[in-house]
Structures are given as structure tokens and as C-alpha cells.
Scaffold this active site. Structure first.
Site, PDB file in Angstrom:
ATOM      1  N   LYS A 176       0.845  -1.197   0.000  1.00  0.00           N
ATOM      2  CA  LYS A 176       0.000   0.000   0.000  1.00  0.00           C
ATOM      3  C   LYS A 176       0.885   1.254   0.000  1.00  0.00           C
ATOM      4  CE  LYS A 176      -0.453  -0.539   4.978  1.00  0.00           C
ATOM      5  NZ  LYS A 176      -1.134  -1.337   5.991  1.00  0.00           N
ATOM      6  N   TYR A 178      17.917  29.197   9.797  1.00  0.00           N
ATOM      7  CA  TYR A 178      16.762  29.984  10.241  1.00  0.00           C
ATOM      8  C   TYR A 178      16.662  30.015  11.755  1.00  0.00           C
ATOM      9  CZ  TYR A 178      14.875  30.149   5.483  1.00  0.00           C
ATOM     10  OH  TYR A 178      14.693  30.386   4.160  1.00  0.00           O
TER      11      TYR A 178
END
Ligand code: PLP
Length: 374
Positions: free
Chosen positions: A48, A270
Site C-alpha cells: 500500500k 533559520y
């Protein structure tokens, strides 16, 4: 998967800053490990979510070549796409989502076997078979404690009393259930679910049975029944906490984009969350969170470069990561491993606060396929 390139072979003129190598040979070896473990019970491949993010179009034929003739997927569109790849009708494709009424014509047309999850689905499939004037194959999923999919206890009792009519046109090819804690050998739930499953089997007509996925298969013979259904173990994830490790399948490598030496006190990335305590060599390395490197690995993750493990420095950016290269010698363009033989899937998942499944299914970068097993 949108945005994910498929590059079965890399030409030497190609420059890729990062890619995922999928070792199909390792998937085949992991499949054989389950065969050796649980034989003579059969082994299915659960593929899946596009084979756990690794590309069902490549993974399914590799498993089929290794001898896998039974597959499980979640979505109807996955099942129909898989049928185009595996056209041999002797190859069984089970659809875990079941048989909602609007899916019935496609299931029949593409020779897909639904895993029926409720009496309503049983009724719809039985009626579809009557209309088609033939019996139709199906699996039935019995809920034994997961409380997710499958017939709950009340529906099981009704079916047990009336199976001769309710399953009149259905050829029952599998009775299955799913363990909630198969990856935890000490969980009491495993025993409970096993005994509920045995009780359910005794209430219904005889049919092949399946209970175990990757972890459950390692709980031992009582859990094997006729078929085990591994997914993550085929793709290199650890089937059980602290248990056997499988062959590494997914190898994610990036490249050094730039190197710079920073002084003590300077920051990286950042929000300046990494601050150098001494003169530090920072490598800026592709990729970043857009490729599926979890942003939660900021200041926590590790990579492997020039023979050593090297720590992330600062926040993970969209397309790059700062890595502390003070302990290694490297140059621009050098390869860095973020996932593979030295930085394992389980380790990355643990550091990121998630599991191997979410890491693998979240990877979005060009894929290369190799028949190699290591
Ligand atoms: C996903 C799934 C599997 C495979 O689980 P793994 O833990 O990846 O081995 C097996 N059976 C069912 C019903 C599933 O949903």
C-alpha cells in the site's frame, strides 16, 4: 507520486543533488527471510501507499520475481494500477479498503479480491456475484481488537449463524485479522487477539487464514496460519522493537553544496538555533524537508560523510540542511548519507519522533532502482 522522478539508471552526465536508491535485491532477500521464517505458510507483499513510498511499479515486479504471488494494497486505484503491472491472473491482489458499492464493477473487471470489512460489504459482494451469475472470490476481515477495519463482534455472530445464505455466492479465499501490537512481543494484546481470531475461525466455514504482518510473523508459529502479510519488514524496517533487523532497502544520499568555516558564536540557519561553541566547519547539504527529511530533525539529526557520523547544525531548510563537518574532511559535491547502512531508518524515525513507515512514505525525491541487495 507527484514530483518524484523515476530514474532506473543514472547517466554519468546527470548531476543530481540528491536521490533515493531503492535496493530491489534487498527487498527480495527480505521476502525470502519471511519465507524461511514462516514456511510452509505463504508470504504476501503488502505494498500500500505506493509500496511504502518506494514505487509499487518497480517493487511489485521485483517481489513477483522473488516468488511473491499475493499482494495487498489499500486503495482501489492502487489495485487497478497494480493489475496493469502484474497481469498474470494467478497473482492475487487483495484490496484492504473492501468493496464499497461504487467500487464493485471495477473490482470485478480488474480481477481484484476485496477484503470485506462489514456485513453490508458482504451483502453487496454476494449480490454482485448473483448478478454476475458466478461465485466471486473475497476475503473477510474480522476485527479482533484493533477497532479499525473488519467485522465487529456483533456482525461476526450474525454471519456465523447465517453464512450459508450470506456467503452463498462468495468463494471465501481468506479469513484475516490484524494485530494492534505485533511489533511488541510482550504485549498482552497479541495473545488476546490470537484467541479471538481462533474463536472467529471456528464460527465460520473453513478457509485459509492470516493474522500476522511484519512484526506478528516474529511472534512465532501460532501466529502464521496460512499466510503472513509483511510490509515494513520487506522494506528494511525493524519488524519488532529490538528484534531482528532486515536488509537495508532505502538509501538516501545528498551532496555538499557549500562549505564554510564559522567562528565561535556565529549561528547557522533559520532562527539561528545553532550557535557555534568553537570554530566550526559547516557543510550545507541537499536535500531538506521538501524531500521528506523531517524538520523535527533540526539540531537532532545525523548524517554520514567521509566515513564518520556528523550532526545536523541548525534547522532543516526546504532544500538543504546544515551539517557540522568539523570532524571530517570533505569538498563540494561529496556524497552524504541521510538514510541507509550507516544512518538507519529506525534511528531516523526515533530521532524525528515518528516511525519508519512515516519516514519512508514521506520521501519525495528522484528514485534510482538497483537489483543489488547491499
Ligand atoms: C499495513 C498492513 C499490513 C502490513 O503491516 P506491516 O506492519 O507494514 O508489516 C498487514 N496487514 C494489514 C491489514 C495492514 O493494514
Amino acid at each position: 507520486m507527484p514530483g518524484a522522478g523515476h530514474c532506473p539508471a543514472m547517466r554519468d552526465t546527470d548531476f543530481e543533488a540528491c536521490h533515493l536508491t531503492v535496493r530491489l535485491g534487498a527487498i527480495a532477500e527480505n521476502f525470502r527471510t519471511y519465507q524461511r521464517l514462516a514456511g510452509p505458510s505463504a508470504v504476501a507483499g503488502v505494498i500500500k501507499a505506493d509500496a511504502y513510498g518506494l514505487g509499487a511499479d518497480f517493487v511489485a515486479p521485483a517481489l513477483a520475481a522473488a516468488g511473491c504471488d499475493t499482494f495487498f494494497v489499500a486503495r482501489l486505484e492502487e489495485a487497478t494500477a497494480l493489475r496493469r503491472v502484474l497481469q498474470d491472473r494467478a497473482t492475487r491482489i487483495f484490496l484492504l479498503d473492501g468493496a464499497p458499492p461504487d467500487a464493485v464493477p471495477a473490482l470485478i473487471a480488474h480481477h481484484i479480491t476485496p477484503v470485506l470489512n462489514s456485513l453490508a460489504e458482504v451483502a453487496a459482494w454476494n449480490a454482485a456475484a448473483a448478478t454476475a451469475r458466478r461465485s466471486l472470490d473475497a476475503a473477510i476481515h474480522i476485527d479482533t481488537g484493533m477497532n479499525r477495519l473488519g467485522l465487529p463482534g456483533e456482525e461476526l455472530s450474525i454471519l456465523a449463524g447465517e453464512w450459508k445464505t450470506r456467503l452463498k455466492n462468495i468463494n471465501l479465499v481468506l479469513l484475516m485479522s490484524h494485530l494492534a501490537s505485533g511489533d511488541e512481543p510482550n504485549s498482552k494484546m497479541n495473545d488476546q487477539q490470537l484467541s479471538r481470531f481462533r474463536t472467529a475461525l471456528a464460527m465460520l466455514p473453513p478457509a485459509p487464514a492470516s493474522l500476522a504482518a511484519s512484526g506478528g510473523a516474529f511472534l512465532g508459529k501460532p501466529y502464521w496460519f496460512d499466510l503472513v502479510r509483511p510490509g515494513i519488514g520487506l522494506f528494511g524496517g525493524a519488524p519488532q522493537e529490538g528484534g531482528k533487523s532486515m536488509k537495508t532497502v532505502a538509501v538516501l544520499t545528498g551532496r555538499v553544496l557549500q562549505l564554510r568555516r564559522i567562528d565561535s558564536g556565529q549561528s547557522v540557519g533559520y532562527a539561528a538555533t545553532f550557535r557555534a561553541k568553537r570554530p566550526t566547519m559547516i557543510a550545507t547539504v541537499a536535500p531538506g524537508y521538501a524531500a521528506g527529511i523531517p524538520r523535527t530533525l533540526s539540531n537532532k539529526g545525523v548524517a554520514f560523510a567521509a566515513g564518520k557520523r556528523v550532526p545536523f547544525a541548525g534547522r532543516v531548510s526546504m532544500d538543504m540542511i546544515g551539517v557540522d563537518f568539523s570532524e571530517v574532511t570533505a569538498k563540494v559535491g561529496d556524497t552524504v548519507e541521510f538514510l541507509g547502512d550507516h544512518v538507519t531508518l529506525e534511528e531516523v524515525a526515533a530521532l524525528a519522533g515518528t516511525n519508519a513507515y512515516e519516514i519512508l512514505t514521506g520521501l519525495r525525491l528522484p528514485r534510482h532502482y538497483t537489483d543489488a541487495a547491499s
